[in-house]
Design a protein around this motif. Structure first.
Motif, mmCIF file in Angstrom:
data_model
loop_
_atom_site.group_PDB
_atom_site.id
_atom_site.type_symbol
_atom_site.label_atom_id
_atom_site.label_comp_id
_atom_site.label_asym_id
_atom_site.label_seq_id
_atom_site.Cartn_x
_atom_site.Cartn_y
_atom_site.Cartn_z
ATOM 1 N N GLU A 1 0.094 14.742 10.801
ATOM 2 C CA GLU A 1 0.909 13.575 11.040
ATOM 3 C C GLU A 1 1.470 13.628 12.452
ATOM 4 O OE1 GLU A 1 3.823 13.916 7.922
ATOM 5 O OE2 GLU A 1 2.475 13.113 6.431
ATOM 6 N N ILE A 2 1.479 12.478 13.112
ATOM 7 C CA ILE A 2 2.063 12.369 14.437
ATOM 8 C C ILE A 2 3.165 11.319 14.375
ATOM 9 C CG2 ILE A 2 1.637 11.767 16.852
ATOM 10 C CD1 ILE A 2 -1.265 12.710 16.428
ATOM 11 N N TYR A 3 4.325 11.695 14.869
ATOM 12 C CA TYR A 3 5.488 10.816 14.825
ATOM 13 C C TYR A 3 5.922 10.441 16.239
ATOM 14 C CZ TYR A 3 6.138 11.918 9.896
ATOM 15 O OH TYR A 3 5.981 12.039 8.545
ATOM 16 N N ASN A 4 6.455 9.240 16.397
ATOM 17 C CA ASN A 4 7.161 8.793 17.586
ATOM 18 C C ASN A 4 8.609 8.647 17.150
ATOM 19 O OD1 ASN A 4 8.131 7.710 19.921
ATOM 20 N ND2 ASN A 4 6.898 5.826 19.851
ATOM 21 N N GLY A 5 9.383 9.707 17.397
ATOM 22 C CA GLY A 5 10.726 9.758 16.825
ATOM 23 C C GLY A 5 10.595 9.982 15.338
ATOM 24 N N SER A 6 11.146 9.074 14.550
ATOM 25 C CA SER A 6 11.039 9.201 13.093
ATOM 26 C C SER A 6 9.944 8.313 12.514
ATOM 27 C CB SER A 6 12.381 8.867 12.432
ATOM 28 O OG SER A 6 12.735 7.521 12.715
ATOM 29 N N GLN A 7 9.245 7.568 13.384
ATOM 30 C CA GLN A 7 8.210 6.648 12.912
ATOM 31 C C GLN A 7 6.844 7.335 12.902
ATOM 32 O OE1 GLN A 7 7.734 3.113 15.237
ATOM 33 N NE2 GLN A 7 6.166 2.261 13.882
ATOM 34 N N LEU A 8 6.159 7.295 11.747
ATOM 35 C CA LEU A 8 4.806 7.827 11.627
ATOM 36 C C LEU A 8 3.858 6.890 12.371
ATOM 37 C CD1 LEU A 8 2.777 9.845 10.307
ATOM 38 C CD2 LEU A 8 2.660 8.264 8.375
ATOM 39 N N VAL A 9 3.119 7.425 13.360
ATOM 40 C CA VAL A 9 2.203 6.592 14.131
ATOM 41 C C VAL A 9 0.739 6.934 13.881
ATOM 42 C CG1 VAL A 9 3.847 6.018 15.958
ATOM 43 C CG2 VAL A 9 2.438 8.083 16.158
ATOM 44 N N TYR A 10 0.462 8.156 13.349
ATOM 45 C CA TYR A 10 -0.919 8.536 13.085
ATOM 46 C C TYR A 10 -0.941 9.626 12.022
ATOM 47 C CZ TYR A 10 -5.819 9.640 13.999
ATOM 48 O OH TYR A 10 -7.164 9.826 13.878
ATOM 49 N N GLN A 11 -1.886 9.501 11.091
ATOM 50 C CA GLN A 11 -2.006 10.506 10.050
ATOM 51 C C GLN A 11 -3.480 10.867 9.887
ATOM 52 O OE1 GLN A 11 -0.170 9.422 6.356
ATOM 53 N NE2 GLN A 11 -0.513 11.403 5.451
#
Length: 172
Positions: A1-11
């Motif tokens: 999982e990749i997050y931008n802050g607390s938002q999931l942007v890629y899994q």
């Protein structure tokens, strides 16, 4: 999982969906361990079967092990381990328990020869139960537990040993 802050942007999926991680029946005396990612799994588990115990071919004396088929969720990566129950020795030997653990804690025990399945709800998060069968007579007559045939069934002749337990684990 990749997050931008607390938002999931890629899994990235851990496996291609669905993936069978383990599928072994009718052998027993095997221990399998694997680190598994969080996610939803389908588990099919059977205890070892008791051997036939009479002098009559196909006499319904052998018992098959208990059978559980369910879906469960791992909320975090966990170490999964199973020890498959052995089949009973010829002429009425008892089958062994199949034990499923998560992070070293026993989550499910499927007794050999049938019996009540033990589930520790603090160790496993079961989402749905498809089959919860305590096993019972009939293994010696050649019957198999549905839908796990040929796992956990009993001996098929007067001298046949019971079949070992089994497990099928699928990442959904």
């Amino acid at each position: 999982e990749i997050y931008n802050g607390s938002q999931l942007v890629y899994q990235i999926a851990a496996f291609a969906e669905p993936t069978i991680l383990y599928n072994n029946g009718n052998i027993g005396a095997v221990t399998w361990t694997q680190q598994c990612p969080k996610g939803i799994y389908q588990l099919s588990l059977a205890g070892g079967g008791q051997a036939a115990s009479t002098g009559y071919y196909y006499w319904p004396a052998g018992n098959r092990g208990s059978v559980l088929v369910c879906t469960f969720e791992l909320k975090q990566p966990s170490l999964i381990s199973v020890t498959l129950g052995v089949g009973g020795a010829a002429y009425g030997g008892g089958g062994g328990n199949t034990v499923f653990t998560i992070d070293g804690k026993t989550a499910v025990t499927c007794p050999g020869n049938g019996g009540t399945i033990i589930i520790d709800n603090s160790a496993i998060n079961i989402l749905s139960t498809i089959t919860n069968n305590t096993g019972g007579g009939g293994g010696g007559s050649g019957s198999n537990p549905t839908p796990l045939s040929p796992w956990g069934d009993g001996g098929h002749t007067n001298s046949a040993a019971g079949r070992g337990g089994g497990m099928r684990l699928e990442w959904l």
